[in-house]
Design an enzyme around this catalytic site. Sequence first.
Site: not given
Ligand code: NAD
Length: 303
Positions: A32, A35, A51-52, A75, A140, A207
């Site tokens: 969506n 971010t 949106d999911i 999120q 979260y 970390r």
């Molecule tokens: N970055 C980290 O260190 C880390 C660590 C552990 C887990 N994660 C997980 O990895 C995944 C990706 O994280 P990231 O760091 O790339 O974050 P990010 O915010 O860059 O990516 C999340 C994506 O999901 C999309 N999104 C958010 N809500 C949405 C919705 N309701 N419908 C459709 N799309 C939606 C956003 O637009 C974005 O493109 C997430 O599930 C996060 O919880 C990330």
Amino acid sequence: MKVLVTGGAGFIGSHVVDRLIQENCQVVIIDNLSTGLLENINKAAQFVQMDIRSNQVLDLFVKEKFDYVIHLAAQTMVHKSLEMPDYDCDVNISGTVNLLEACRKTNVKRIVFSSTAAVYGNATNLPVKEATPKGPTSFYGLSKLTCENYLSLYNQVYGLEFMILRYANVYGERQGDGGEGGVISIFARKIHHHQPVTIFGDGSQTRDFIYVGDIANANYQSLLSSYSNKICNISTQTETSVNTLIEYMAKVAGKTVTRVYAEMREGDIYKSSLSNCAAQEYLNWNPAMPLIEGLSKTYNSLI
Ligand SMILES: NC(=O)c1ccc[n+]([C@@H]2O[C@H](COP(=O)([O-])OP(=O)(O)OC[C@H]3O[C@@H](n4cnc5c(N)ncnc54)[C@H](O)[C@@H]3O)[C@@H](O)[C@H]2O)c1
């Protein structure tokens, strides 16, 4: 094979998409753009802005008949989950259940779920193994753990296969400042602009920093694995303190860094390192990127 990647416009999701395209997979992205960025999207993938939580998700699944789903949309901010637990719950839990419904109704072979070290909370026996009792300290972490339980029950009730990947702190190119592991991109930009870096706590907190390309590999390996219904930490199994991280980044940038120390933030974990033995066994996966090289790639891409 045809793969749906949710969150494919985001930091990690866009690297997962690139990896799948490299392997000649047919990739559809839903995102969506809350971010995520259009510029992150691989042109060889089909992008659907959705949106999911939307009720159009099922229609898309019926039309496209996905073999696999890699679910990253979420999120992702710990502090936002503490300020708005209802929003975190809506996106992370209701959004995931909406996808799970579409998966089971259209016979998706397997769903790969992006979970997090935050499900463990302040676990003290490092490196943390997957079976360690869970104790999230943020909504979260709780919403991710709840999704894991949904996946497990969907498997029991409907036979939907899953693979759960619990990431340590991910860093790399295209990382924004907002997400869970954003400390490296924040530091990189500050260091580049000769601004002081703020450290929450005394910098001795640790970390387990894992490079995004290694995360993309783990997701791809999750599709290939002959195992299913496994939970794997995706990590380096190494603790790095924030103070050490800053030293490395100063070296990579060739600059001196001014540090400002502030109070630890609510919900933050003090020490973290995750065992990666399960990923070695079930995914035939090992982390490949040395930290200093990964930091150099990241710094040079962000400045
Ligand atoms: N970055 C980290 O260190 C880390 C660590 C552990 C887990 N994660 C997980 O990895 C995944 C990706 O994280 P990231 O760091 O790339 O974050 P990010 O915010 O860059 O990516 C999340 C994506 O999901 C999309 N999104 C958010 N809500 C949405 C919705 N309701 N419908 C459709 N799309 C939606 C956003 O637009 C974005 O493109 C997430 O599930 C996060 O919880 C990330």
